[in-house]
Design a protein around this motif. Structure first.
Motif, mmCIF file in Angstrom:
data_model
loop_
_atom_site.group_PDB
_atom_site.id
_atom_site.type_symbol
_atom_site.label_atom_id
_atom_site.label_comp_id
_atom_site.label_asym_id
_atom_site.label_seq_id
_atom_site.Cartn_x
_atom_site.Cartn_y
_atom_site.Cartn_z
ATOM 1 N N GLN A 75 41.642 38.109 43.054
ATOM 2 C CA GLN A 75 42.548 37.758 41.855
ATOM 3 C C GLN A 75 44.071 38.344 42.628
ATOM 4 O O GLN A 75 44.227 39.086 43.615
ATOM 5 N N PRO A 76 45.326 37.825 41.905
ATOM 6 C CA PRO A 76 46.423 38.112 42.413
ATOM 7 C C PRO A 76 46.720 39.727 42.269
ATOM 8 O O PRO A 76 46.023 40.473 41.581
ATOM 9 N N ILE A 77 47.234 40.163 43.484
ATOM 10 C CA ILE A 77 47.392 41.872 43.687
ATOM 11 C C ILE A 77 48.737 42.125 42.783
ATOM 12 O O ILE A 77 49.490 41.331 42.507
ATOM 13 N N LYS A 78 48.770 43.587 42.340
ATOM 14 C CA LYS A 78 49.982 43.861 41.546
ATOM 15 C C LYS A 78 50.745 44.965 41.781
ATOM 16 O O LYS A 78 51.933 45.249 41.298
ATOM 17 N N THR A 79 50.067 45.677 42.818
ATOM 18 C CA THR A 79 50.826 47.169 42.983
ATOM 19 C C THR A 79 50.759 47.160 44.603
ATOM 20 O O THR A 79 50.173 46.608 45.402
ATOM 21 N N ILE A 80 51.837 48.131 45.152
ATOM 22 C CA ILE A 80 51.917 48.374 46.656
ATOM 23 C C ILE A 80 50.809 49.035 47.281
ATOM 24 O O ILE A 80 50.413 48.462 48.105
ATOM 25 N N ASP A 81 50.153 49.651 46.301
ATOM 26 C CA ASP A 81 48.671 50.226 46.774
ATOM 27 C C ASP A 81 47.884 49.064 47.181
ATOM 28 O O ASP A 81 47.109 49.058 48.358
ATOM 29 N N GLN A 82 47.812 48.273 46.475
ATOM 30 C CA GLN A 82 46.781 47.109 46.753
ATOM 31 C C GLN A 82 47.455 46.177 47.868
ATOM 32 O O GLN A 82 46.767 45.877 48.787
ATOM 33 N N ALA A 83 48.780 46.067 47.925
ATOM 34 C CA ALA A 83 49.227 45.598 49.246
ATOM 35 C C ALA A 83 48.959 46.282 50.458
ATOM 36 O O ALA A 83 48.570 45.703 51.553
ATOM 37 N N ASN A 84 48.952 47.643 50.437
ATOM 38 C CA ASN A 84 48.735 48.415 51.470
ATOM 39 C C ASN A 84 47.339 48.227 52.022
ATOM 40 O O ASN A 84 46.797 48.231 53.056
ATOM 41 N N GLU A 85 46.339 48.281 50.872
ATOM 42 C CA GLU A 85 44.993 47.793 51.100
ATOM 43 C C GLU A 85 44.863 46.697 51.714
ATOM 44 O O GLU A 85 44.019 46.347 52.797
ATOM 45 N N TRP A 86 45.652 45.534 51.539
ATOM 46 C CA TRP A 86 45.447 44.256 52.215
ATOM 47 C C TRP A 86 46.086 44.273 53.670
ATOM 48 O O TRP A 86 45.428 43.894 54.632
ATOM 49 N N LEU A 87 46.913 45.131 53.668
ATOM 50 C CA LEU A 87 47.469 45.402 55.084
ATOM 51 C C LEU A 87 46.367 45.944 56.132
ATOM 52 O O LEU A 87 46.216 45.729 57.193
ATOM 53 N N ARG A 88 45.759 47.053 55.504
ATOM 54 C CA ARG A 88 44.607 47.732 56.117
ATOM 55 C C ARG A 88 43.346 46.871 56.368
ATOM 56 O O ARG A 88 43.097 46.799 57.575
ATOM 57 N N TRP A 89 43.242 45.874 55.551
ATOM 58 C CA TRP A 89 42.042 44.836 55.476
ATOM 59 C C TRP A 89 42.266 43.995 56.587
ATOM 60 O O TRP A 89 41.528 43.452 57.483
ATOM 61 N N MET A 90 43.723 43.416 56.824
ATOM 62 C CA MET A 90 43.925 42.366 57.638
ATOM 63 C C MET A 90 44.103 43.113 59.022
ATOM 64 O O MET A 90 43.543 42.445 60.039
ATOM 65 N N GLY A 91 44.639 44.291 59.166
ATOM 66 C CA GLY A 91 44.403 45.161 60.614
ATOM 67 C C GLY A 91 42.751 45.273 61.019
ATOM 68 O O GLY A 91 42.859 45.604 62.070
ATOM 69 N N GLY A 92 42.276 45.362 59.896
ATOM 70 C CA GLY A 92 40.791 45.907 60.068
ATOM 71 C C GLY A 92 40.028 44.870 61.122
ATOM 72 O O GLY A 92 39.176 45.208 61.894
ATOM 73 N N PHE A 93 40.229 43.785 61.101
ATOM 74 C CA PHE A 93 39.573 42.649 62.034
ATOM 75 C C PHE A 93 39.898 43.259 63.421
ATOM 76 O O PHE A 93 38.890 43.122 64.404
ATOM 77 N N GLY B 34 36.219 34.748 38.441
ATOM 78 C CA GLY B 34 36.757 34.782 37.136
ATOM 79 C C GLY B 34 35.545 34.153 36.213
ATOM 80 O O GLY B 34 35.577 33.558 35.384
ATOM 81 N N GLY B 35 34.294 34.485 36.506
ATOM 82 C CA GLY B 35 32.951 34.171 35.888
ATOM 83 C C GLY B 35 32.318 32.894 35.968
ATOM 84 O O GLY B 35 31.631 32.497 35.211
ATOM 85 N N LYS B 36 33.386 31.901 36.732
ATOM 86 C CA LYS B 36 32.885 30.540 37.094
ATOM 87 C C LYS B 36 32.475 30.279 38.510
ATOM 88 O O LYS B 36 32.881 30.869 39.433
ATOM 89 N N TYR B 37 31.469 29.410 38.685
ATOM 90 C CA TYR B 37 31.057 29.197 40.177
ATOM 91 C C TYR B 37 31.705 28.001 40.415
ATOM 92 O O TYR B 37 31.919 26.978 39.770
ATOM 93 N N TYR B 38 31.984 27.983 41.888
ATOM 94 C CA TYR B 38 32.855 26.778 42.662
ATOM 95 C C TYR B 38 31.983 26.516 43.758
ATOM 96 O O TYR B 38 31.394 27.380 44.568
ATOM 97 N N ASP B 39 31.780 25.047 44.057
ATOM 98 C CA ASP B 39 31.354 24.496 45.030
ATOM 99 C C ASP B 39 32.097 24.786 46.483
ATOM 100 O O ASP B 39 33.320 24.810 46.189
ATOM 101 N N VAL B 40 31.729 25.158 47.610
ATOM 102 C CA VAL B 40 32.575 25.499 48.768
ATOM 103 C C VAL B 40 32.175 24.530 49.852
ATOM 104 O O VAL B 40 30.936 24.131 50.165
ATOM 105 N N TYR B 41 33.260 23.923 50.382
ATOM 106 C CA TYR B 41 33.036 22.870 51.604
ATOM 107 C C TYR B 41 33.074 23.599 52.852
ATOM 108 O O TYR B 41 33.980 24.244 52.993
ATOM 109 N N LYS B 42 32.190 23.323 53.774
ATOM 110 C CA LYS B 42 32.129 23.848 55.152
ATOM 111 C C LYS B 42 32.788 22.814 56.051
ATOM 112 O O LYS B 42 32.430 21.576 56.009
#
Ligand SMILES: CC(C)(COP(=O)(O)OP(=O)(O)OC[C@H]1O[C@@H](n2cnc3c(N)ncnc32)[C@H](O)[C@@H]1OP(=O)(O)O)[C@@H](O)C(=O)NCCC(=O)NCCS
Length: 190
Positions: free
Chosen positions: A49-67, A171-179
């Motif tokens: 879902q769209p992020i809303k706070t600086i804390d969430q943005a920092n989590e993203w930064l950590r997640w991206m650096g985590g790889f 969001g409670g809905k299922y979506y097909d995913v193409y490989k």
């Protein structure tokens, strides 16, 4: 089998294309990340879902650096040369060093869509995968309806290889995913 020398995660590798710089993401990018991943258009076909706070943005930064920290992938920030502006991110994740494959992804901020930036960034990332990670296969998962993303992959040479039915729940809905995938041997054939 002798493994040829592959990327060793000692230093984050910066990449450069005609119009873009791809580099490690920095704490100073966090406001740009909030604006970027807070935009519903950017995350429409992504499992979040769209992020809303600086804390969430920092989590993203950590997640991206985590790889990089876990030594199983890289996520680059995409910077427009000249005005030095953050316009998105791209990465290779889930690096399997036994079977030599990884998963690719990209996102670009809407004001910069349809100018060829994703294609340019992914081409550089794919090249890094062949040259430095010794990949044999690069794969991508694209949610049904994400036509722009499919077009970008086609432009870079990827082929669609299957459908994972109702693979994503959002969001409670299922979506097909193409490989999609690109093989090192596709380069010689094309
Ligand atoms: C997918 C995305 C990365 C494309 O970025 P971009 O910089 O606009 O891509 P490019 O300009 O390199 O190429 C876009 C191509 O898609 C085409 N396109 C755009 N919208 C389209 C649509 N609705 N239907 C069909 N084709 C479409 C463009 O015409 C262009 O193709 P062309 O060069 O043949 O004309 C961008 O839309 C985005 O960030 N989306 C949100 C994040 C996302 O879904 N990422 C993918 C998940 S891995």
């Amino acid at each position: 089998m002798t493994q040829k020398h592959v990327f060793d995660f000692k230093e984050f590798p910066a990449l450069e294309t005609d119009r873009l710089k791809l580099r490690d993401m920095l704490p100073s990018d966090v406001t740009a990340l909030l604006r970027h991943f807070g935009n519903p258009e950017v995350v429409r076909f992504i499992d979040m879902q769209p992020i809303k706070t600086i804390d969430q943005a920092n989590e993203w930064l950590r997640w991206m650096g985590g790889f990089f920290a876990a030594r199983d992938g890289l996520r680059w920030g995409i910077i427009l040369k000249g005005d030095d502006c953050f316009i998105g991110s791209a990465g290779l994740h889930n690096w399997n060093q036994e079977a030599n494959y990884a998963k690719i992804g990209v996102d670009i901020a809407p004001p910069y869509w349809n100018k060829g930036y994703a294609t340019e960034a992914l081409s550089a990332v794919v090249q890094f995968g062949w040259d430095k990670m010794n990949l044999n296969r690069i794969e991508a998962d694209i949610v049904k309806g994400n036509r722009a993303s499919m077009r970008v992959l086609e432009k870079v040479g990827f082929k669609q290889e299957g459908i994972l039915r109702q693979r994503l729940r959002k969001g409670g809905k299922y979506y097909d995913v193409y490989k999609f995938s690109l093989l090192r041997s596709d380069l010689v054939q094309s």
